[in-house]
Design a protein around this motif. Structure first.
Motif, PDB file in Angstrom:
ATOM      1  N   LEU A  54       2.522   1.952   6.965  1.00 50.64           N
ATOM      2  CA  LEU A  54       2.406   0.545   6.576  1.00 50.64           C
ATOM      3  C   LEU A  54       2.105  -0.326   7.785  1.00 50.64           C
ATOM      4  CD1 LEU A  54       5.263   0.047   3.948  1.00 50.64           C
ATOM      5  CD2 LEU A  54       3.029   1.123   3.685  1.00 50.64           C
ATOM      6  N   GLU A  55       2.792  -0.056   8.881  1.00 50.75           N
ATOM      7  CA  GLU A  55       2.579  -0.846  10.091  1.00 50.75           C
ATOM      8  C   GLU A  55       1.135  -0.737  10.576  1.00 50.75           C
ATOM      9  OE1 GLU A  55       4.317  -1.161  14.688  1.00 50.75           O
ATOM     10  OE2 GLU A  55       5.151   0.308  13.281  1.00 50.75           O
ATOM     11  N   LYS A  56       0.596   0.459  10.579  1.00 56.35           N
ATOM     12  CA  LYS A  56      -0.782   0.663  11.032  1.00 56.35           C
ATOM     13  C   LYS A  56      -1.789   0.051  10.055  1.00 56.35           C
ATOM     14  CE  LYS A  56       0.073   4.804  13.786  1.00 56.35           C
ATOM     15  NZ  LYS A  56      -0.067   6.279  13.890  1.00 56.35           N
ATOM     16  N   ALA A  57      -1.527   0.186   8.758  1.00 54.19           N
ATOM     17  CA  ALA A  57      -2.432  -0.368   7.759  1.00 54.19           C
ATOM     18  C   ALA A  57      -2.556  -1.879   7.903  1.00 54.19           C
ATOM     19  CB  ALA A  57      -1.960  -0.009   6.355  1.00 54.19           C
ATOM     20  N   LEU A  58      -1.444  -2.543   8.162  1.00 52.74           N
ATOM     21  CA  LEU A  58      -1.443  -3.996   8.276  1.00 52.74           C
ATOM     22  C   LEU A  58      -2.187  -4.490   9.515  1.00 52.74           C
ATOM     23  CD1 LEU A  58       2.195  -4.715   7.074  1.00 52.74           C
ATOM     24  CD2 LEU A  58       0.094  -5.418   5.916  1.00 52.74           C
ATOM     25  N   LYS A  59      -2.451  -3.596  10.449  1.00 54.73           N
ATOM     26  CA  LYS A  59      -3.203  -3.963  11.650  1.00 54.73           C
ATOM     27  C   LYS A  59      -4.706  -3.759  11.481  1.00 54.73           C
ATOM     28  CE  LYS A  59       0.590  -2.954  14.856  1.00 54.73           C
ATOM     29  NZ  LYS A  59       1.073  -2.059  15.938  1.00 54.73           N
ATOM     30  N   ARG A  60      -5.115  -3.091  10.385  1.00 56.79           N
ATOM     31  CA  ARG A  60      -6.541  -2.810  10.189  1.00 56.79           C
ATOM     32  C   ARG A  60      -7.305  -4.076   9.827  1.00 56.79           C
ATOM     33  NH1 ARG A  60      -5.260   1.603   6.601  1.00 56.79           N
ATOM     34  NH2 ARG A  60      -6.419   0.473   4.994  1.00 56.79           N
ATOM     35  N   ASP A  61      -8.517  -4.161  10.297  1.00 55.75           N
ATOM     36  CA  ASP A  61      -9.368  -5.303  10.010  1.00 55.75           C
ATOM     37  C   ASP A  61      -9.609  -5.418   8.511  1.00 55.75           C
ATOM     38  OD1 ASP A  61     -11.182  -7.471  10.791  1.00 55.75           O
ATOM     39  OD2 ASP A  61     -12.773  -6.132  10.088  1.00 55.75           O
ATOM     40  N   GLY A  62      -9.448  -6.613   7.986  1.00 55.61           N
ATOM     41  CA  GLY A  62      -9.720  -6.861   6.572  1.00 55.61           C
ATOM     42  C   GLY A  62      -8.566  -6.597   5.637  1.00 55.61           C
ATOM     43  N   VAL A  63      -7.457  -6.058   6.137  1.00 58.64           N
ATOM     44  CA  VAL A  63      -6.274  -5.813   5.294  1.00 58.64           C
ATOM     45  C   VAL A  63      -5.387  -7.052   5.349  1.00 58.64           C
ATOM     46  CG1 VAL A  63      -4.200  -4.420   4.964  1.00 58.64           C
ATOM     47  CG2 VAL A  63      -6.359  -3.318   5.607  1.00 58.64           C
ATOM     48  N   VAL A  64      -5.165  -7.664   4.190  1.00 57.44           N
ATOM     49  CA  VAL A  64      -4.420  -8.924   4.149  1.00 57.44           C
ATOM     50  C   VAL A  64      -2.972  -8.750   3.698  1.00 57.44           C
ATOM     51  CG1 VAL A  64      -6.492 -10.320   3.800  1.00 57.44           C
ATOM     52  CG2 VAL A  64      -5.249  -9.449   1.800  1.00 57.44           C
ATOM     53  N   GLY A  65      -2.591  -7.524   3.339  1.00 50.53           N
ATOM     54  CA  GLY A  65      -1.214  -7.327   2.921  1.00 50.53           C
ATOM     55  C   GLY A  65      -0.983  -5.976   2.280  1.00 50.53           C
ATOM     56  N   LEU A  66       0.230  -5.802   1.763  1.00 50.87           N
ATOM     57  CA  LEU A  66       0.627  -4.599   1.038  1.00 50.87           C
ATOM     58  C   LEU A  66       0.787  -4.933  -0.440  1.00 50.87           C
ATOM     59  CD1 LEU A  66       3.436  -3.323   3.455  1.00 50.87           C
ATOM     60  CD2 LEU A  66       1.018  -2.669   3.451  1.00 50.87           C
ATOM     61  N   LYS A  67       0.773  -3.897  -1.261  1.00 49.23           N
ATOM     62  CA  LYS A  67       1.006  -4.107  -2.692  1.00 49.23           C
ATOM     63  C   LYS A  67       1.909  -3.009  -3.237  1.00 49.23           C
ATOM     64  CE  LYS A  67      -0.913  -4.181  -7.316  1.00 49.23           C
ATOM     65  NZ  LYS A  67      -1.982  -3.724  -8.211  1.00 49.23           N
ATOM     66  N   THR A  68       2.765  -3.384  -4.173  1.00 52.77           N
ATOM     67  CA  THR A  68       3.585  -2.414  -4.868  1.00 52.77           C
ATOM     68  C   THR A  68       3.400  -2.524  -6.375  1.00 52.77           C
ATOM     69  OG1 THR A  68       5.837  -1.612  -5.294  1.00 52.77           O
ATOM     70  CG2 THR A  68       5.590  -3.970  -4.882  1.00 52.77           C
ATOM     71  N   ILE A  69       3.445  -1.354  -7.024  1.00 58.21           N
ATOM     72  CA  ILE A  69       3.467  -1.301  -8.495  1.00 58.21           C
ATOM     73  C   ILE A  69       4.816  -0.754  -8.955  1.00 58.21           C
ATOM     74  CG2 ILE A  69       0.971  -1.153  -8.815  1.00 58.21           C
ATOM     75  CD1 ILE A  69       1.492   1.948  -9.299  1.00 58.21           C
ATOM     76  N   ILE A  70       5.868  -1.133  -8.255  1.00 55.81           N
ATOM     77  CA  ILE A  70       7.203  -0.654  -8.616  1.00 55.81           C
ATOM     78  C   ILE A  70       7.563  -1.014 -10.061  1.00 55.81           C
ATOM     79  CG2 ILE A  70       8.458  -2.705  -7.780  1.00 55.81           C
ATOM     80  CD1 ILE A  70      10.584  -0.749  -6.661  1.00 55.81           C
ATOM     81  N   ALA A  71       6.917  -2.047 -10.611  1.00 50.77           N
ATOM     82  CA  ALA A  71       7.148  -2.413 -12.018  1.00 50.77           C
ATOM     83  C   ALA A  71       6.753  -1.283 -12.958  1.00 50.77           C
ATOM     84  CB  ALA A  71       6.367  -3.676 -12.372  1.00 50.77           C
ATOM     85  N   TYR A  72       5.874  -0.386 -12.525  1.00 48.77           N
ATOM     86  CA  TYR A  72       5.455   0.752 -13.343  1.00 48.77           C
ATOM     87  C   TYR A  72       6.411   1.930 -13.246  1.00 48.77           C
ATOM     88  CZ  TYR A  72       0.764  -1.098 -14.267  1.00 48.77           C
ATOM     89  OH  TYR A  72      -0.294  -1.843 -14.699  1.00 48.77           O
ATOM     90  N   ARG A  73       7.276   1.924 -12.280  1.00 46.66           N
ATOM     91  CA  ARG A  73       8.111   3.098 -12.028  1.00 46.66           C
ATOM     92  C   ARG A  73       9.589   2.854 -12.336  1.00 46.66           C
ATOM     93  NH1 ARG A  73       3.756   4.705 -12.509  1.00 46.66           N
ATOM     94  NH2 ARG A  73       2.349   5.477 -10.878  1.00 46.66           N
TER      95      ARG A  73
END
Length: 385
Positions: A165-184
């Motif tokens: 997650l930490e590395k993903a948030l540093k990638r160009d063009g990535v504005v955030g994280l998402k969860t679909i915990i409502a499905y689980r």
């Protein structure tokens, strides 16, 4: 009555999914399946016995409105076989067709969840195909599934999960994280409990879709922490979706206690789908918490004529500067296209009614339209298109 028009205003869709380039012509039944939120193949099976003026079995108002718009756009008869035939001719060069539809709708940018479909579609390839500017949210559940396949210890799993997650948030063009915990396991999030999470981890390893609630809640908290640290957005699926959603725990109201925690006071939160059909609850939350925002996606365009009612209801409580346009389009470019067309049409009627009732003048109503269609995105995400 002075009509407010939103024609020509550029649009940013803050929640959609990419779709694959189509290299073969569609057939009518498969096209219908791609338009439906249903994940059951038997929802559409036969259109041969449909009588004149009879709606196609399984279709609803959003599909009816799409057919009307497509028939006019393609200059063909408004029946499904004619629409699909005309569409197939236009879509022989699929990237050109996609660009044409996006340009016709003034759709210039999208935040996309590349967690669906799987395997993921390449962001650069989709941006080139669509001609629009694309930003990405990094979905946490596919990360959890891939790490689960490695049969790591719980401690190793969490370490690699956080690092991802930490590395993903540093990638160009990535504005955030998402969860679909409502499905689980639903949106009623428990406190962060490592011991309980470790116990539930075995359940997750046996079945990647298992509730494993304490473990999923623990991963949710880590995602919130990483978004806070990176000053990026946490996107949370709220409300209905496909048939797997834990509907009894999908209302955004379940999240309020978590949002009130001191450690998340500064966390930027984006309520995806605006909690539909609990959109008033989402509107209330964004009206009282300065760090929480919402979009009107999925409910637009999939409620059809209901989009007008929903816009009006959301803006009963939600501040004008905290609501953004979205579609949740996910299979074909016509979804993205009609999402804009239908939303603008419905929003124009709402705004014009406000002007008629002397709640505001036409210039202010037009500006509010611009806010929700793209200005709020630019201000909230600090991005210019």
């Amino acid at each position: 009555m002075q009509k407010v028009t939103l024609d020509g205003i550029k649009v940013v869709d803050v929640h959609a999914h990419p779709f694959r380039e189509q290299r073969e012509p569609e057939n009518p039944v498969d096209f219908l399946r791609k338009l439906s939120l249903s994940v059951i193949p038997e929802m559409f099976t036969n259109i041969e016995d449909v009588e004149k003026f009879q709606p196609y079995p399984g279709t609803n108002m959003w599909i009816q409105i799409l057919f009307r718009h497509m028939a006019k756009y393609l200059n063909c008869e408004p029946d499904l076989p004619s629409i699909v035939e005309a569409r197939n001719k236009k879509a022989k060069n699929f990237p050109d067709y996609t660009k044409e539809l996006f340009a016709d709708a003034n759709l210039e940018g999208l935040i996309m969840d590349f967690g669906y479909p799987q395997p993921p579609i390449n962001r650069d390839d989709f941006q080139q195909m669509s001609g629009a500017q694309i930003w990405e949210i990094h979905r946490i559940e596919p990360v959890m599934v891939e790490l689960g396949k490695q049969k790591l210890s719980f401690e190793e799993f969490i370490e690699k999960y956080r690092d991802n997650l930490e590395k993903a948030l540093k990638r160009d063009g990535v504005v955030g994280l998402k969860t679909i915990i409502a499905y689980r396991s639903g949106l009623e999030i428990s406190n962060k409990d490592g011991k309980a999470a470790a116990s539930a981890y075995e359940e997750f390893l046996l079945n990647e879709k298992a509730p494993a609630k304490a473990m999923r809640d623990y991963c949710f908290h880590i995602a919130m922490e990483e978004c806070t640290r990176a000053d990026k957005f946490m996107h949370i699926h709220t409300g209905i979706g496909d048939g797997e959603v834990v509907l009894s725990k999908a209302s955004p109201s379940f999240l309020l206690d978590t949002f009130r925690k001191p450690e998340y006071k500064e966390t930027k939160i984006h309520l995806v789908h605006g909690g539909y059909p609990w959109m008033e609850e989402a509107a209330f939350i964004v009206s009282i918490l300065p760090n929480v925002y919402m979009d009107i996606s999925l409910q637009n365009p999939f409620t059809g004529h209901g989009v007008e009612r929903i816009i009006s209801q959301v803006l009963e409580l939600a501040p004008f500067d905290k609501v953004m346009y979205g579609s949740d389009a996910f299979t074909v470019p016509e979804m993205n296209w009609l999402g804009v067309k239908l939303f603008k049409d419905c929003f124009e009627r709402v705004l014009s009614d406000w002007v008629e009732k002397d709640y505001m003048d036409a210039d202010q109503a037009h500006y509010i339209g611009e806010m929700i269609l793209y200005k709020n995105f630019e201000n909230i995400y600090k991005v210019k298109i």
